[in-house]
Scaffold this motif. Structure first.
Motif, PDB file in Angstrom:
ATOM      1  N   GLU A 192       0.828  -1.197   0.000  1.00 32.68           N
ATOM      2  CA  GLU A 192       0.000   0.000   0.000  1.00 32.68           C
ATOM      3  C   GLU A 192       0.869   1.256   0.000  1.00 32.68           C
ATOM      4  O   GLU A 192       1.929   1.306   0.626  1.00 32.68           O
ATOM      5  N   TRP A 193       0.388   2.246  -0.725  1.00 38.05           N
ATOM      6  CA  TRP A 193       1.082   3.530  -0.861  1.00 38.05           C
ATOM      7  C   TRP A 193       0.070   4.637  -0.596  1.00 38.05           C
ATOM      8  O   TRP A 193      -1.020   4.647  -1.163  1.00 38.05           O
ATOM      9  N   PHE A 194       0.433   5.575   0.300  1.00 34.73           N
ATOM     10  CA  PHE A 194      -0.433   6.691   0.662  1.00 34.73           C
ATOM     11  C   PHE A 194       0.198   7.991   0.153  1.00 34.73           C
ATOM     12  O   PHE A 194       1.023   8.599   0.857  1.00 34.73           O
ATOM     13  N   PRO A 195      -0.159   8.448  -1.064  1.00 32.04           N
ATOM     14  CA  PRO A 195       0.376   9.715  -1.556  1.00 32.04           C
ATOM     15  C   PRO A 195       0.022  10.893  -0.655  1.00 32.04           C
ATOM     16  O   PRO A 195       0.778  11.849  -0.541  1.00 32.04           O
ATOM     17  N   SER A 196      -1.174  10.818  -0.007  1.00 32.65           N
ATOM     18  CA  SER A 196      -1.580  11.822   0.977  1.00 32.65           C
ATOM     19  C   SER A 196      -2.483  11.125   1.988  1.00 32.65           C
ATOM     20  O   SER A 196      -2.766   9.924   1.868  1.00 32.65           O
ATOM     21  N   ALA A 197      -2.964  11.871   2.982  1.00 40.03           N
ATOM     22  CA  ALA A 197      -3.759  11.267   4.050  1.00 40.03           C
ATOM     23  C   ALA A 197      -5.070  10.677   3.539  1.00 40.03           C
ATOM     24  O   ALA A 197      -5.616   9.752   4.149  1.00 40.03           O
ATOM     25  N   SER A 198      -5.593  11.188   2.426  1.00 40.97           N
ATOM     26  CA  SER A 198      -6.885  10.723   1.906  1.00 40.97           C
ATOM     27  C   SER A 198      -6.749   9.932   0.608  1.00 40.97           C
ATOM     28  O   SER A 198      -7.753   9.631  -0.028  1.00 40.97           O
ATOM     29  N   GLU A 199      -5.524   9.584   0.221  1.00 43.26           N
ATOM     30  CA  GLU A 199      -5.311   8.892  -1.052  1.00 43.26           C
ATOM     31  C   GLU A 199      -4.584   7.567  -0.817  1.00 43.26           C
ATOM     32  O   GLU A 199      -3.774   7.446   0.103  1.00 43.26           O
ATOM     33  N   ILE A 200      -4.881   6.598  -1.672  1.00 39.86           N
ATOM     34  CA  ILE A 200      -4.252   5.285  -1.512  1.00 39.86           C
ATOM     35  C   ILE A 200      -4.149   4.586  -2.858  1.00 39.86           C
ATOM     36  O   ILE A 200      -5.024   4.721  -3.721  1.00 39.86           O
TER      37      ILE A 200
END
Length: 283
Positions: free
Chosen positions: A106-114
């Motif tokens: 899993e990769w989280f580019p930002s707090a609300s993105e995945i």
């Protein structure tokens, strides 16, 4: 080291289901009792390795349960609202156990993105399935298969569209796609009764897709979402004694939800739902 985390736990569930069925029109007939009493340890373990501050590798194992409904345990005839079949319960049903194995990047580019890719493997012990009895009007009942195995891959994506065009920053696109390979396991007795010896587990589609487009405007205290859901062809009722299996054909459904917060605190919310906007039929 600091990149590796282990999270584990154990929950123990003791459950008792006691269903007594009485026929008021049969004087002197003894009640029929269905009794399920189980104590189950349910472990859960997750191992997380931080590849980067925004990326993880996860490995997990857990055991879960599926218990029959009361009406599935009670041997009385009732008309199923969905499909219109007459159905009868089975007092000999057992609860099902599922062992779940997962691996996930899993990769989280930002707090609300995945962005995520997962592989899962599930082992079912005594899965409950719906089968058809060869009576005059075709009657549904419930049985425990010997076991089942599901494995598959899931792709997940959630992104704010403002990253591509600033004017679209109020929109967020989310989706996930699942591919499942399912195989049932039958007892020798069931192999002589059920029509298909090799098939997927009842209720399991091979392909599943979910997508949603969310619009959020905090200044207006409003959120709106369109949901799109697609499931491929799946077996709903298992055929017995030569009767064919019954399948539900592939279907796609579009839903809409609007939420409005009546106050700044968000304590009170008004919600509007609209389902199956394209008026699709289930076949």
């Amino acid at each position: 080291g600091t990149k590796l985390r282990l999270v584990g736990g154990l929950r123990v569930e003791r459950a008792k289901q006691n269903v007594v069925t009485i026929d008021p029109f049969s004087v002197g007939r003894a009640p029929i009792q269905a009794l399920l009493q189980n104590t189950d340890p349910l472990p859960g373990v997750n191992l997380i390795y931080a590849l980067r501050p925004t990326q993880n590798l996860r490995f997990g194992y857990s055991r879960t349960l599926s218990r029959p409904d009361f009406r599935e345990l009670s041997p009385f005839d009732f008309t199923n609202v969905q499909g219109g079949f007459t159905a009868v319960g089975n007092p000999n049903l057992r609860r099902s156990r599922i062992d779940n194995f997962d691996a996930r990047w899993e990769w989280f580019p930002s707090a609300s993105e995945i962005v995520a890719v997962s592989y899962f493997y599930k082992i079912f012990d005594d899965p409950i399935e719906t089968t058809i009895q060869p009576t005059a009007a075709l009657r549904q009942t419930y049985i425990n298969a010997d076991g089942a195995r599901n494995q598959g891959i899931e792709l997940e994506y959630r992104k704010n569209l403002g990253a591509y065009l600033p004017a679209l920053r109020t929109l967020t696109l989310g989706s996930n796609f699942t591919w499942v390979d399912s195989q049932i396991q039958l007892t020798p007795e069931q192999q002589g009764i059920l029509t298909s010896r090799s098939r997927p587990m009842a209720g399991q589609s091979r392909y599943i897709f979910n997508g949603n487009l969310e619009w959020a405007k905090p200044s207006l205290r409003s959120k709106a979402r369109f949901y799109a859901n697609y499931v491929s062809r799946r077996l709903t009722d298992v055929g017995a004694l030569g009767l064919p299996d019954i399948y539900q054909e592939a279907n796609a459904v579009l839903d809409f939800v609007y939420e409005y917060s009546l106050s700044e605190s968000g304590k009170w919310t008004m919600r509007f739902n609209a389902e199956n906007l394209t008026d699709n039929y289930y076949n």
